[in-house]
Scaffold this motif. Structure first.
Motif, short mmCIF file in Angstrom:
data_model
loop_
_atom_site.label_atom_id
_atom_site.label_comp_id
_atom_site.label_asym_id
_atom_site.label_seq_id
_atom_site.Cartn_x
_atom_site.Cartn_y
_atom_site.Cartn_z
N THR A 356 -66.10 -14.12 -31.68
CA THR A 356 -67.36 -14.22 -32.42
C THR A 356 -68.21 -12.98 -32.18
O THR A 356 -68.85 -12.46 -33.11
N ALA A 357 -68.23 -12.48 -30.95
CA ALA A 357 -69.00 -11.28 -30.64
C ALA A 357 -68.51 -10.09 -31.44
O ALA A 357 -69.31 -9.28 -31.94
N LYS A 358 -67.21 -9.98 -31.62
CA LYS A 358 -66.67 -8.83 -32.35
C LYS A 358 -67.00 -8.91 -33.84
O LYS A 358 -67.17 -7.89 -34.50
N MET A 359 -67.12 -10.13 -34.37
CA MET A 359 -67.58 -10.26 -35.75
C MET A 359 -69.00 -9.73 -35.87
O MET A 359 -69.34 -9.03 -36.84
N MET A 360 -69.85 -10.02 -34.88
CA MET A 360 -71.22 -9.51 -34.88
C MET A 360 -71.25 -8.00 -34.71
O MET A 360 -72.07 -7.30 -35.32
N ILE A 361 -70.34 -7.46 -33.88
CA ILE A 361 -70.27 -6.01 -33.69
C ILE A 361 -69.92 -5.32 -35.00
O ILE A 361 -70.48 -4.27 -35.35
N LEU A 362 -69.02 -5.92 -35.74
CA LEU A 362 -68.65 -5.38 -37.04
C LEU A 362 -69.86 -5.31 -37.95
O LEU A 362 -70.09 -4.30 -38.64
N LEU A 363 -70.66 -6.35 -37.97
CA LEU A 363 -71.86 -6.37 -38.81
C LEU A 363 -72.88 -5.35 -38.33
O LEU A 363 -73.49 -4.63 -39.14
N ALA A 364 -73.07 -5.25 -37.02
CA ALA A 364 -74.05 -4.31 -36.48
C ALA A 364 -73.66 -2.87 -36.72
O ALA A 364 -74.53 -2.00 -36.88
N SER A 365 -72.35 -2.58 -36.76
CA SER A 365 -71.92 -1.19 -36.97
C SER A 365 -72.32 -0.67 -38.34
O SER A 365 -72.42 0.54 -38.56
N GLY A 366 -72.57 -1.58 -39.30
CA GLY A 366 -73.02 -1.14 -40.61
C GLY A 366 -74.35 -0.41 -40.56
O GLY A 366 -74.61 0.49 -41.38
N PHE A 367 -75.22 -0.78 -39.61
CA PHE A 367 -76.50 -0.07 -39.47
C PHE A 367 -76.27 1.39 -39.10
O PHE A 367 -77.00 2.27 -39.56
N ALA A 368 -75.29 1.66 -38.24
CA ALA A 368 -75.01 3.04 -37.84
C ALA A 368 -74.46 3.84 -39.01
O ALA A 368 -74.85 5.00 -39.22
N ILE A 369 -73.55 3.26 -39.77
CA ILE A 369 -73.00 3.96 -40.93
C ILE A 369 -74.10 4.27 -41.94
O ILE A 369 -74.16 5.36 -42.53
N GLN A 370 -75.01 3.32 -42.13
CA GLN A 370 -76.10 3.59 -43.06
C GLN A 370 -77.00 4.71 -42.55
O GLN A 370 -77.47 5.55 -43.33
N TYR A 371 -77.23 4.75 -41.27
CA TYR A 371 -78.03 5.84 -40.69
C TYR A 371 -77.37 7.19 -40.95
O TYR A 371 -78.02 8.15 -41.35
#
Length: 779
Positions: A356-371
């Motif tokens: 479950t944590a890795k699913m959240m990590i996947l979602l959070a990484s989108g913020f870095a790509i957008q940056y």
């Protein structure tokens, strides 16, 4: 074409297409579920078969534990999409349960992808960020071995997050109600303590948004939404509490009634060593059917980068959730504190929460790509070069570190492939810097990474060679077995011949019966002596067995000694039948004094239906005012198969002998048994049924309701006058059955409504009711 797939509609179509292609191998003739996936299939098979042939969902489990309510297994294994697919199968009159089961799990995976897409549209304006998160979610799914520990835990969480986010941003209480509806329905088909985990996940996700103004109540309309949510929660709690009524949990390390676990059990159960855990995180974890899913190495580095560079309450909320879940896998310290959070003392498998944590990590990484997508080209190229160097360094560690156990060649192949991909990208970045969108290159590297893992996972799908016959997966009515077989290895053939097929399946695949009611019902087999995983058991049956010297409460050390003995026999190539090897006469596995049934009490075995009929007429009886008196009298009986101990002073008297009798079975399903009984003589006798008693059992004699008496502490009986009679036994399920019916109907309506709304939303036939994306990258 590229611009089309960068749109939300195009990404939706692309993700659906890739998910469909990924699931096609699961419809092959030789594929069969594994581990918990097999367990979930067995549950679906049994429920759907009864629904197809008896036109009702089973509420009683007649085999494996001497009879027990089915509400707990219905709650923990049937998702809302299982109900939907089951209804469609019923309407189409199909008997292919494997096809329907695969369709249900595909739709659950699709729900997860849909939720990620909705969140991405709200959070990200960058097409690269959306592409990374959505396609990464598609490629990282490996549900078919441990659905309880990955897909079932989080498949609906993105949809819940979506509605919570909109509630906090727009203030409409309807969004909170929708989040509550999705959350409660997602708990159907989940393991029970997922409700506790979801509560704390939602709490930490919303915690950073507390600084924002809270929604203002607007009249009675807002109160109505809250009332509806509380009504739904009350139905769920009724089902959850009533489903465990009269049951004890015999799992080592758990309280029998409260189901809580000790701190040692919480910290130690199913835990991998820290080094092995980290290695699995970096390589994807092999074998693929275990607890792990794989989101790639790039998000593991993009997540801390996003926390460092991006300011967003939703990113901080995801960060808190991730840190909370990851901390539970680190041993002592924070997990010890987490154990004392309300409700967390019910949770096991805390290491598996990393999925479950890795699913959240996947979602959070989108913020870095957008940056990176909104930064200057020079700035992005520098960051990209640093990312590639960091990924190369991370890859060198597992290649040079020797774990305690040699890793499969696939792990090294994946690591070498990623080294090559990232090395090529770093070279390209050096020669053609400032000419390409580096964030897009990073997304491409990431997608190649997770796609390679998915290909390996599909290659390792468990398959039966040769394929099992199609008849093995066809729904079939549950047969009535007049007796229990004395031993697990001696199978009474059923009309469909499912038991021998199940024996070969379990023996060939190395699986064993670890959840008795499901496996024995699936196999159409009713053993006297189930030996493994005595977990949920009717408390009255446990008391009955203990009154005659049985030992259902197997000590922790003896249980695992039995498990090691089983594995030793398995390595020697012995054939297993429900975790009991077929040995020469007189040889048995040593289990350290564990005996479910007293070995030398043949009359008691006959009273259980072992060596005698489970359903028969008995004339002799005694009464007892309470359970303790009944236990004492049962223990003193010379032959419990010929004389009944009935609870209740008002039980009518009977003769001290049994008149000649005859019976004929007219119909049988999990909930209902109808028969014709002919009783000679002139006195009232007792129709005794060696099947668990429960207060929600009902009976009719010639259409007139009669009292179902509790007999032999754990079984049941009804009074029967002389002559020929039509008798019907029926289990209603009580409050748990009503609550499950309500939730099943609501689940059907909700899935139909959600599917319709999703199709309208993404096909654009109506005006979009979405507001603009929330995310704005700070400069």
């Amino acid at each position: 074409m590229i611009s089309f797939f960068q749109s939300i509609k195009g990404l939706f179509i692309l993700a659906t297409l890739l998910l469909t292609l990924q699931h096609l191998p699961l419809f092959a003739a030789n594929w069969i579920p594994f581990g918990d996936g097999l367990y979930r299939y067995e549950v679906f098979y049994w429920f759907y078969s009864d629904f197809l042939y008896a036109s009702e969902l089973p509420r009683w489990m007649p085999y494996g534990t001497y009879g027990m309510p089915a509400a707990y297994y219905q709650w923990s294994a049937l998702t809302p999409l299982s109900y939907l697919v089951g209804l469609l199968g019923k309407l189409a009159n199909t008997t292919d349960t494997r096809l329907l089961f695969n369709m249900a799990t595909f739709l659950e995976s699709w729900t997860y992808i849909l939720g990620m897409l909705l969140l991405c549209e709200r959070l990200f304006s960058s097409a690269a960020a959306r592409l990374l998160v959505v396609l990464g979610a598609v490629f990282s799914l490996t549900w078919w071995g441990q659905p309880y520990l990955n897909l079932q835990v989080y498949y609906a969480l993105p949809v819940v997050f979506y509605f919570l986010l909109r509630w906090r941003e727009e203030g409409w209480m309807g969004f909170l109600w929708l989040a509550g509806v999705v959350e409660i329905l997602s708990l159907l088909g989940n393991f029970p303590y997922a409700a506790i985990l979801h509560f704390w996940i939602g709490f930490f996700f919303l915690l950073p948004s507390l600084q924002r103004p809270w929604p203002v109540w607007h009249g009675k309309g807002q109160a109505l939404w809250l009332f509806l949510l509380l009504l739904l929660a009350a139905a769920f709690l009724t089902m959850a509490l009533a489903s465990l009524d009269g049951m004890v949990n015999l799992t080592p390390g758990r309280q029998e009634i409260g189901q809580r676990v000790s701190l040692q059990e919480f910290l130690g159960y199913a835990r991998l060593p820290a080094a092995d855990l980290l290695f699995n995180q970096l390589t994807g974890g092999l074998p693929h059917w275990e607890q792990d899913n794989y989101v790639g190495l790039a998000p593991l580095l993009l997540f801390p980068f996003a926390l460092w560079r991006v300011s967003s309450p939703w990113l901080r909320g995801l960060g808190l959730v991730i840190l909370f879940l990851l901390s539970l896998s680190l041993g002592h310290g924070l997990p010890q504190l987490a154990y004392y959070l309300p409700g967390m003392d019910h949770v096991r498998h805390i290491t598996y929460l990393m999925t479950t944590a890795k699913m959240m990590i996947l979602l959070a990484s989108g913020f870095a790509i957008q940056y990176l997508a909104h930064g200057t080209r020079e700035k992005s190229s520098h960051w990209f070069a640093l990312f590639i160097l960091a990924l190369l360094a991370v890859e060198l560690w597992p290649l040079t570190w020797t774990p305690q156990q040699p890793q499969p060649m696939e792990a090294w192949t994946m690591a070498a492939g990623r080294l090559l991909v990232y090395g090529v990208l770093l070279t390209l970045g050096w020669w053609w810097r400032n000419k390409f969108p580096w964030h897009g290159m990073l997304v491409a590297a990431f997608l190649l990474d997770v796609a390679s893992y998915q290909l390996l996972a599909l290659r390792d799908l468990p398959r039966a060679n040769p394929p099992y016959p199609n008849a093995f997966f066809q729904a079939a009515p549950l047969p009535f077995l007049p007796q229990r077989s004395p031993y697990s290895g001696k199978v009474i053939p059923s009309p469909m011949g499912r038991s021998p097929e199940l024996v070969r399946l379990l023996a060939a695949r190395g699986d064993f019966a670890y959840n008795l009611p499901i496996v024995y019902t699936f196999g159409h087999h009713d053993p006297c002596y189930p030996q493994t995983r005595l977990e949920l058991f009717p408390k009255r049956v446990v008391t009955m067995l203990e009154s005659r010297g049985g030992q259902p409460r197997i000590p922790f050390t003896q249980r695992y000694a039995l498990g090691e003995e089983v594995h030793r026999w398995q390595r020697q190539g012995r054939l297993f039948v429900f975790n009991r090897p077929i040995l020469p006469p007189g040889q048995e596995i040593g289990v350290g004094g564990f005996h479910l049934l007293p070995a030398k009490d043949a009359p008691f075995w006959r009273a259980l239906g072992c060596g005698d009929y489970k359903l028969r007429v008995v004339g002799e009886m005694q009464t007892a005012q309470n359970e303790q008196e009944a236990v004492e009298k049962l223990a003193a009986l010379a032959d419990p198969g010929k004389e009944l101990i009935l609870l209740g002073e008002d039980a009518p008297t009977s003769l001290k002998n049994t008149s000649p009798w005859n019976l004929q079975i007219n119909g049988f399903s999990s909930n209902r048994l109808s028969l014709t009984v002919t009783l000679q003589g002139e006195q009232r006798q007792w129709l005794y049924y060696a099947d668990g008693w429960h207060p929600h059992w009902q009976a009719w004699v010639d259409g007139t309701p009669v009292v179902v008496r509790r007999a032999q502490v754990g079984f049941k009986a009804i009074a029967l006058p002389p002559g020929e009679h039509q008798v019907v036994w029926y289990f209603s399920g009580g409050p748990a059955g009503l609550a499950m019916d309500f939730l099943a109907i609501l689940a059907l309506l909700a899935t139909l409504a959600a599917g319709g709304m999703a199709m309208v939303y993404f096909t654009g036939y109506t005006r979009r009711w979405e507001s603009p994306p929330l995310a704005r990258v700070p400069r």
